[in-house]
Enzyme design. Structure first.
Site, short mmCIF file in Angstrom:
data_model
loop_
_atom_site.label_atom_id
_atom_site.label_comp_id
_atom_site.label_asym_id
_atom_site.label_seq_id
_atom_site.Cartn_x
_atom_site.Cartn_y
_atom_site.Cartn_z
N ASN A 101 0.87 -1.18 0.00
CA ASN A 101 0.00 0.00 0.00
C ASN A 101 0.90 1.23 0.00
OD1 ASN A 101 -1.89 2.01 0.39
ND2 ASN A 101 -2.33 1.48 2.51
N TRP A 102 0.99 1.90 -1.14
CA TRP A 102 1.90 3.04 -1.27
C TRP A 102 1.34 4.32 -0.63
CZ3 TRP A 102 5.20 3.57 -6.34
CH2 TRP A 102 6.06 2.48 -6.42
N LYS A 103 0.07 4.29 -0.24
CA LYS A 103 -0.55 5.47 0.38
C LYS A 103 -0.33 6.70 -0.51
CE LYS A 103 -0.12 3.26 4.86
NZ LYS A 103 0.08 3.42 6.32
N GLU A 119 -5.12 -4.63 10.92
CA GLU A 119 -4.08 -3.63 11.11
C GLU A 119 -4.24 -2.96 12.48
OE1 GLU A 119 -4.52 -0.66 8.06
OE2 GLU A 119 -6.55 -0.21 8.71
N GLY A 158 3.26 2.08 10.74
CA GLY A 158 4.30 3.06 10.53
C GLY A 158 5.15 3.38 11.74
N SER A 206 3.43 -2.39 10.21
CA SER A 206 4.90 -2.40 10.34
C SER A 206 5.51 -3.76 10.02
CB SER A 206 5.33 -1.92 11.73
OG SER A 206 4.99 -0.56 11.91
N GLU A 217 -6.67 4.78 8.16
CA GLU A 217 -6.42 6.20 7.88
C GLU A 217 -7.63 6.86 7.24
OE1 GLU A 217 -1.68 5.23 7.54
OE2 GLU A 217 -2.81 5.65 5.70
N HIS A 232 -9.44 1.26 5.22
CA HIS A 232 -8.15 1.46 5.89
C HIS A 232 -8.32 2.41 7.06
CE1 HIS A 232 -3.96 2.55 6.59
NE2 HIS A 232 -3.63 1.46 5.95
#
Length: 253
Positions: free
Chosen positions: A10-12, A163, A169, A208, A95, A93
């Site tokens: 997932n490159w976000k 997650e 992160g 992570s 976020e 997700h």
């Protein structure tokens, strides 16, 4: 049925055309590890260009709208993403749940819209540190999963990603025992809703995962792959994760 390992980057909000070389390198890596299903969920601006560089990997999106079209400025429908070259999308997700205020019902609607457009789905769930510290993680995340699960959920097109929000992160991860307990709880929650189909559904770990811890995480019985953030931005960092998945191949459902 076997649960083939699934490793997705997932490159976000990272990646410009200059990074397409990394996409090609990861596509070549995926081709070298054909027993593992490998993909990249990229910014929408890169999907069409990356489709021609994907090699043995698939290209996915990071979100989609629950409506097929309409007055939704700045949003992208699942059909638009599929037309651009995506074959998967992430929904729910943490976020997006936090930053955009998405509810469980929104996530379920997005998953259904994605399926209607022919996309496969990675549905994310997870807990905050407060929930973890209160000892409620399994109950809270299982309830979140059931509330976010779309009608007709099937292992043919949907995977779940656990997650722990506090681990994303940060370099921190739950203990291996905690990961195993959560994944087992999520499979039991799935079984309560979809019965025997739950044994075939892949449950990924996201939080992570990197080249140093991937082998141990992927060796846990109910961990069927990974949703990988920063370590997926380059082929060099992603390679040991894919190799670890290749060393912990399909689990009989």
């Amino acid at each position: 049925m076997d649960r083939r390992k699934l490793v997705v980057g997932n490159w976000k909000m990272n990646g410009l055309m200059a990074q397409l070389g990394e996409v090609a390198a990861i596509g070549a890596l995926a081709a070298d590890h054909g027993d593992v299903e490998v993909g990249l969920c990229l910014p929408a601006t890169l999907i069409a260009a990356a489709d021609g560089q994907k090699g043995g990997a698939f290209i996915g999106a990071q979100d989609c709208h629950m409506q097929g079209n309409g007055a939704h400025t700045g949003c992208l429908s699942a059909a638009m993403l599929a037309e651009a070259g995506a074959s998967w999308t992430i929904v729910g997700h943490s976020e997006r749940r936090q930053d955009q205020g998405e509810s469980d019902a929104d996530v379920a609607a997005k998953a259904m819209a994605a399926r209607a457009a022919g996309l496969n789905v990675i549905l994310c769930v997870g807990e905050s540190l407060d929930v973890r510290d209160a000892g409620d993680a399994e109950a809270v995340v299982s309830a979140q999963l059931l509330a976010s699960l779309p009608d007709g959920a099937s292992a043919d097109w949907l995977a779940v990603a656990y997650e722990p929000i506090w681990a994303i992160g940060t370099g921190r991860i739950p203990t291996m025992e905690a990961v195993a307990t959560m994944h087992a709880a999520l499979r039991a929650a799935l079984a309560s809703r979809i019965g025997g189909e739950a044994g075939a559904m892949r449950i990924l770990y996201g939080g992570s995962m990197n080249g140093e811890n991937a082998a141990e995480l992927l060796g846990i019985a109910d961990v069927d792959g990974g949703l990988v953030g920063g370590a997926s931005l380059t082929a060099a960092k992603f390679a040991p994760i894919v190799a670890a998945a290749d060393g912990n191949l399909a689990v009989a459902a």
